[in-house]
Design a protein around this motif. Structure first.
Motif, PDB file in Angstrom:
ATOM      1  N   ARG A  52      -6.763   7.816   7.808  1.00 57.64           N
ATOM      2  CA  ARG A  52      -5.787   6.831   7.350  1.00 57.64           C
ATOM      3  C   ARG A  52      -6.188   6.265   5.989  1.00 57.64           C
ATOM      4  NH1 ARG A  52      -6.168   6.790  12.610  1.00 57.64           N
ATOM      5  NH2 ARG A  52      -8.042   5.486  12.585  1.00 57.64           N
TER       6      ARG A  52
ATOM      7  N   CYS B 219      -5.144   5.281   1.949  1.00 54.62           N
ATOM      8  CA  CYS B 219      -3.992   4.763   1.212  1.00 54.62           C
ATOM      9  C   CYS B 219      -4.368   4.551  -0.250  1.00 54.62           C
ATOM     10  CB  CYS B 219      -3.490   3.460   1.826  1.00 54.62           C
ATOM     11  SG  CYS B 219      -4.655   2.067   1.749  1.00 54.62           S
TER      12      CYS B 219
ATOM     13  N   ALA C 266       0.687  -4.380   4.287  1.00 50.25           N
ATOM     14  CA  ALA C 266      -0.526  -4.430   5.109  1.00 50.25           C
ATOM     15  C   ALA C 266      -1.288  -5.718   4.833  1.00 50.25           C
ATOM     16  CB  ALA C 266      -1.423  -3.230   4.827  1.00 50.25           C
TER      17      ALA C 266
ATOM     18  N   TRP D  49      -4.416  -7.618   3.854  1.00 50.14           N
ATOM     19  CA  TRP D  49      -5.609  -7.266   3.094  1.00 50.14           C
ATOM     20  C   TRP D  49      -6.823  -7.882   3.783  1.00 50.14           C
ATOM     21  CZ3 TRP D  49      -7.448  -9.528  -2.183  1.00 50.14           C
ATOM     22  CH2 TRP D  49      -8.554  -8.794  -2.631  1.00 50.14           C
TER      23      TRP D  49
ATOM     24  N   GLY E 190      -7.987   3.113  -1.040  1.00 53.06           N
ATOM     25  CA  GLY E 190      -8.051   2.219   0.105  1.00 53.06           C
ATOM     26  C   GLY E 190      -7.973   2.949   1.430  1.00 53.06           C
TER      27      GLY E 190
ATOM     28  N   ILE F 216       0.854  -1.184   0.000  1.00 52.09           N
ATOM     29  CA  ILE F 216       0.000   0.000   0.000  1.00 52.09           C
ATOM     30  C   ILE F 216       0.893   1.239   0.000  1.00 52.09           C
ATOM     31  CG2 ILE F 216      -1.845  -1.206   1.232  1.00 52.09           C
ATOM     32  CD1 ILE F 216      -1.085   0.385   3.757  1.00 52.09           C
TER      33      ILE F 216
ATOM     34  N   TRP G 293      -6.400   2.231   5.604  1.00 51.53           N
ATOM     35  CA  TRP G 293      -5.549   1.347   6.394  1.00 51.53           C
ATOM     36  C   TRP G 293      -5.764   1.626   7.879  1.00 51.53           C
ATOM     37  CZ3 TRP G 293      -1.602   2.919   9.742  1.00 51.53           C
ATOM     38  CH2 TRP G 293      -1.216   4.258   9.667  1.00 51.53           C
TER      39      TRP G 293
ATOM     40  N   CYS H 293      -5.640  -3.300   5.702  1.00 52.39           N
ATOM     41  CA  CYS H 293      -6.182  -2.369   4.713  1.00 52.39           C
ATOM     42  C   CYS H 293      -7.432  -2.946   4.060  1.00 52.39           C
ATOM     43  CB  CYS H 293      -5.135  -2.048   3.645  1.00 52.39           C
ATOM     44  SG  CYS H 293      -4.723  -3.445   2.569  1.00 52.39           S
TER      45      CYS H 293
ATOM     46  N   PHE I 229      -9.403  -5.530   6.565  1.00 54.07           N
ATOM     47  CA  PHE I 229      -9.349  -4.434   7.543  1.00 54.07           C
ATOM     48  C   PHE I 229      -9.718  -4.904   8.951  1.00 54.07           C
ATOM     49  CE2 PHE I 229     -10.899  -0.582   9.604  1.00 54.07           C
ATOM     50  CZ  PHE I 229     -10.034   0.393   9.141  1.00 54.07           C
TER      51      PHE I 229
END
Length: 242
Positions: free
Chosen positions: A97, A99, A57, A59, A133, A44, A135, A150, A61
């Motif tokens: 946050r 991305c 990150a 994938w 996206g 990311i 994060w 993310c 969330f």
């Protein structure tokens, strides 16, 4: 929704795409992956004090307030644009946050259950796509381990994409990277036309999450009844699997 995608690029390509990237001195190896599945690690791009950085990150969330195990959080690898700003799951990250998730392509399926045909979708010019996206940073209450996670934001499909599915990733125009990452732009950035796209049928090996994701042949057109890449000519710039 977006349930599979690929990330295959060199440092030169990702630096140019990110306009530009703050590159670490050691430039660790970038591993090309052609069939990325949820809960695995992805690249990311985030905004930091030193500029845009490429980070890793999970994938899928995980909100900072989550108190249970990571595998109990549910299907959070996508966030629908229609509710992302107000959802308890995503609203804090939407504000603070954001991305960009670079992608070489993504996959969508057609056909009846048990006979699903995978299609690979990429930019018509062969360049990278910029998925919008979010994060988050979460601490595992059982182990104390910090996990960066993310999600990919999805939107209603445009007319071209709707022949494959009613959803598609929200894709950012490069001129809007700043406004997305710094939070000064909102939903309007997520509903801009995507870039010109193309698609072709690939091997049904993509249907399995057991297929080696570093196998470049997963992106090849099928040999039998090969379908040539079909461009999206409806857009000037331009699922839950998507």
């Amino acid at each position: 929704m977006c349930g599979r995608f690929s990330q295959a690029y060199s440092w030169d390509e990702i630096v140019a795409f990110s306009q530009p990237l703050t590159v670490p001195a050691d430039r660790p190896n970038l591993r090309a992956r052609y069939n990325i599945t949820p809960t695995t690690e992805v690249d990311i791009i985030v905004l930091t004090e030193t500029g845009r950085e490429l980070r890793k990150a999970r994938w899928g969330f995980i909100p900072a307030w989550w108190k249970d195990a990571a595998n109990k959080v549910g299907s959070t690898f996508n966030a629908r644009v229609e509710g992302v700003a107000d959802s308890r799951m995503f609203r804090s990250a939407y504000v603070k946050r954001r991305c960009i998730i670079p992608a070489s392509s993504f996959y969508e399926w057609t056909g009846p259950k048990g006979e699903r045909t995978p299609h690979r979708i990429s930019a018509a010019d062969g360049g990278l796509l910029a998925f919008a996206g979010l994060w988050e940073r979460w601490t595992n209450p059982a182990t104390g381990e910090e996990v960066i996670s993310c999600t990919i934001i999805t939107r209603a499909a445009d007319r071209w994409m709707s022949k494959l599915h009613d959803r598609m990733p929200a894709m950012l125009n490069p001129k809007n990277f700043d406004a997305w990452l710094d939070g000064s732009g909102g939903r309007e950035l997520l509903e801009h036309p995507p870039p010109e796209l193309r698609e072709w049928i690939v091997s049904t090996r993509v249907n399995s999450n057991r297929a080696p994701d570093d196998d470049p042949t997963l992106a090849d057109p099928v040999e039998s009844g090969e379908q040539k890449p079909e461009p999206n000519k409806e857009s000037p710039t331009q699922g839950d699997l998507f």
